[in-house]
Design a protein around this motif. Sequence first.
Motif, mmCIF file in Angstrom:
data_model
loop_
_atom_site.group_PDB
_atom_site.id
_atom_site.type_symbol
_atom_site.label_atom_id
_atom_site.label_comp_id
_atom_site.label_asym_id
_atom_site.label_seq_id
_atom_site.Cartn_x
_atom_site.Cartn_y
_atom_site.Cartn_z
ATOM 1 N N PHE A 151 -11.291 4.541 -10.859
ATOM 2 C CA PHE A 151 -10.821 3.253 -10.345
ATOM 3 C C PHE A 151 -11.685 2.769 -9.181
ATOM 4 C CE2 PHE A 151 -6.063 3.114 -11.778
ATOM 5 C CZ PHE A 151 -6.494 3.264 -13.087
ATOM 6 N N ARG A 152 -12.091 3.702 -8.321
ATOM 7 C CA ARG A 152 -12.923 3.332 -7.167
ATOM 8 C C ARG A 152 -14.303 2.878 -7.618
ATOM 9 N NH1 ARG A 152 -12.612 8.394 -3.266
ATOM 10 N NH2 ARG A 152 -14.034 7.101 -2.023
ATOM 11 N N ASN A 153 -14.869 3.573 -8.610
ATOM 12 C CA ASN A 153 -16.190 3.178 -9.124
ATOM 13 C C ASN A 153 -16.141 1.825 -9.812
ATOM 14 O OD1 ASN A 153 -17.544 5.483 -8.211
ATOM 15 N ND2 ASN A 153 -17.011 6.655 -10.050
ATOM 16 N N LEU A 154 -15.002 1.532 -10.443
ATOM 17 C CA LEU A 154 -14.837 0.239 -11.095
ATOM 18 C C LEU A 154 -14.440 -0.857 -10.103
ATOM 19 C CD1 LEU A 154 -12.894 1.334 -14.320
ATOM 20 C CD2 LEU A 154 -15.299 0.662 -14.153
ATOM 21 N N LYS A 155 -14.162 -0.442 -8.859
ATOM 22 C CA LYS A 155 -13.783 -1.360 -7.781
ATOM 23 C C LYS A 155 -12.523 -2.162 -8.120
ATOM 24 C CE LYS A 155 -18.512 -1.766 -6.051
ATOM 25 N NZ LYS A 155 -19.645 -2.668 -5.707
ATOM 26 N N ILE A 156 -11.531 -1.451 -8.652
ATOM 27 C CA ILE A 156 -10.265 -2.108 -8.983
ATOM 28 C C ILE A 156 -9.135 -1.608 -8.077
ATOM 29 C CG2 ILE A 156 -10.895 -2.614 -11.375
ATOM 30 C CD1 ILE A 156 -9.334 -0.166 -12.241
ATOM 31 N N THR A 166 0.830 -1.205 0.000
ATOM 32 C CA THR A 166 0.000 0.000 0.000
ATOM 33 C C THR A 166 0.867 1.259 0.000
ATOM 34 O OG1 THR A 166 -0.097 -0.038 2.429
ATOM 35 C CG2 THR A 166 -1.892 -1.135 1.231
ATOM 36 N N VAL A 167 0.242 2.365 -0.341
ATOM 37 C CA VAL A 167 0.852 3.682 -0.247
ATOM 38 C C VAL A 167 -0.100 4.564 0.553
ATOM 39 C CG1 VAL A 167 -0.158 4.386 -2.474
ATOM 40 C CG2 VAL A 167 1.817 5.620 -1.549
ATOM 41 N N VAL A 168 0.450 5.362 1.456
ATOM 42 C CA VAL A 168 -0.359 6.221 2.336
ATOM 43 C C VAL A 168 -0.073 7.674 1.979
ATOM 44 C CG1 VAL A 168 -0.876 6.861 4.720
ATOM 45 C CG2 VAL A 168 -0.271 4.485 4.166
ATOM 46 N N PHE A 169 -1.125 8.467 1.838
ATOM 47 C CA PHE A 169 -0.967 9.876 1.482
ATOM 48 C C PHE A 169 -2.213 10.650 1.891
ATOM 49 C CE2 PHE A 169 -2.662 7.485 -2.082
ATOM 50 C CZ PHE A 169 -3.776 8.216 -2.467
ATOM 51 N N GLN A 192 -8.997 3.102 1.264
ATOM 52 C CA GLN A 192 -9.478 3.340 2.625
ATOM 53 C C GLN A 192 -9.123 4.763 3.025
ATOM 54 O OE1 GLN A 192 -7.653 0.274 4.992
ATOM 55 N NE2 GLN A 192 -8.906 -1.370 4.126
ATOM 56 N N GLU A 193 -10.112 5.493 3.519
ATOM 57 C CA GLU A 193 -9.910 6.902 3.860
ATOM 58 C C GLU A 193 -10.481 7.179 5.253
ATOM 59 O OE1 GLU A 193 -11.319 11.301 2.143
ATOM 60 O OE2 GLU A 193 -11.517 9.499 0.894
ATOM 61 N N ASP A 194 -9.674 7.828 6.119
ATOM 62 C CA ASP A 194 -10.162 8.125 7.467
ATOM 63 C C ASP A 194 -10.762 9.528 7.524
ATOM 64 O OD1 ASP A 194 -8.065 9.929 7.572
ATOM 65 O OD2 ASP A 194 -6.800 8.687 8.846
ATOM 66 N N ASN A 195 -11.190 9.919 8.705
ATOM 67 C CA ASN A 195 -11.871 11.212 8.873
ATOM 68 C C ASN A 195 -10.966 12.413 8.611
ATOM 69 O OD1 ASN A 195 -14.232 9.870 9.596
ATOM 70 N ND2 ASN A 195 -13.660 9.810 11.775
ATOM 71 N N GLU A 196 -9.650 12.203 8.715
ATOM 72 C CA GLU A 196 -8.712 13.305 8.514
ATOM 73 C C GLU A 196 -8.209 13.384 7.066
ATOM 74 O OE1 GLU A 196 -5.610 12.807 11.318
ATOM 75 O OE2 GLU A 196 -6.899 13.118 13.082
ATOM 76 N N GLY A 197 -8.776 12.570 6.189
ATOM 77 C CA GLY A 197 -8.389 12.607 4.782
ATOM 78 C C GLY A 197 -7.120 11.855 4.465
ATOM 79 N N ILE A 198 -6.691 10.964 5.383
ATOM 80 C CA ILE A 198 -5.512 10.134 5.127
ATOM 81 C C ILE A 198 -5.970 8.892 4.371
ATOM 82 C CG2 ILE A 198 -3.581 8.879 6.108
ATOM 83 C CD1 ILE A 198 -3.418 11.877 6.527
ATOM 84 N N VAL A 199 -5.380 8.675 3.212
ATOM 85 C CA VAL A 199 -5.792 7.586 2.330
ATOM 86 C C VAL A 199 -4.749 6.462 2.355
ATOM 87 C CG1 VAL A 199 -6.261 6.922 -0.064
ATOM 88 C CG2 VAL A 199 -7.062 9.130 0.802
ATOM 89 N N THR A 200 -5.242 5.243 2.461
ATOM 90 C CA THR A 200 -4.396 4.056 2.291
ATOM 91 C C THR A 200 -4.898 3.323 1.062
ATOM 92 O OG1 THR A 200 -4.049 3.868 4.683
ATOM 93 C CG2 THR A 200 -3.553 1.936 3.333
#
Length: 406
Positions: free
Chosen positions: A338-343, A319-322, A347-355
């Motif tokens: 990509f998310r709509n295509l489910k590929i 994974t990459v975190v940003f 994962q995104e938390d309340n502070e906008g940190i994406v994994t």
Amino acid sequence: MEEIDNKWEMYFPLFINFIASIGSFFITLMVIPGLKSTFLKANLFGIDMNKKIGNKIPEAMGVVSGCIFITTLFMFIPVPFKNYLTENENFPHHEFVELLAALLSICCMLLLGFADDVLDLRWRHKLLLPTIASLPLLMVYYVNFNSTLIIVPKPLRSWFGFSINLSLFYYIYMGMLAVFCTNAINIYAGINGLEVGQSIVIAISIMIFNIIELNGVLHKAHQFSLYFIIPYIATSLALFKYNRYPSQVFVGDTFCYLSGMTFAVVGIIGHFSKTTLLFFIPQIINFLYSVPQLFHFVPCPRHRLPKFNKENEKLDPSTVVFKKTELNFIGRFIMSIFRNLKIVNWQEDNEGIVTCNNLTLINFVLIKIGATKESNLTMILIFVQILSSITAFFIRYPLASVFYDV
């Protein structure tokens, strides 16, 4: 009688090439183990990150199989021209120049690939070097053929006619083919045996295609292609024995560059560059899937290898975190698709940190099938490559008749 002579003229060089390839297979098998310590002493090694104990593994061993492959072809040079050696007036100089130019391009990539393994070149150099190495080949193509016409598919002929002359754009396409083939194998890697395994499947697919077309109009071109592909398969099979799980050697960028340029060479000189691309379906998918990270629309770590779980000795998607705010408009747009295509695994938390998983086909397969042992993952991906080649043959033959007059 003349037909028998023509058959003999076609098959005798291929027979000699096959025998020489068997010899190169056994030579590669014997030479690689003896050179492992030499590479380690020269600090040419890597750490296998997908094992409990990260041993030092000799790196850039693709240069060994590559040198034996090139040497086999050097020694083979006189064979196709043996009947002309005493008849200077009828000597096929254009075929001889093609062979030498092809060897020159492959030699250049072997050298540049080894330089990359030793010097760790930047990505802009990795894009530039195959372009330079393909120039001798393109010059020979220009002098001997200079055919830049493409046949238009049947549904479009009412607008564009039967054919289109691409002129300079066709040469740009062939130069880009060399760049793509070399780098596509390079970025679709990271687990034991995958680089060599996928390349062997592509090479065998090209060999089968050449054999099918050997009695066609362009039989000389396909015969030329087989001169390169047969010894390539032989040396690569020997290398695969040591590179498969658990790897005793790493092949390095040297092998990826050598393989890509070999495929580009036979595709261009053999006049089947578009068919060659059909055998790269997984590599094309991997490239398109990787675009957001390759062009830094999404943060891209130095290594995008799968993550090794020491507890169960299986691989998980890396994974990459940003921060979501780090993405520009293009990055957000692509990732939303990509998310709509489910590929992607987003994962995104309340502070906008994406994994998010690293965008490679290897990680995508792990998302779909779950944690998997490295050996099993390699076999799955090679099986996907085989299925893709079967699909390519279906597109090239039954499906092509719908769009072209074949």
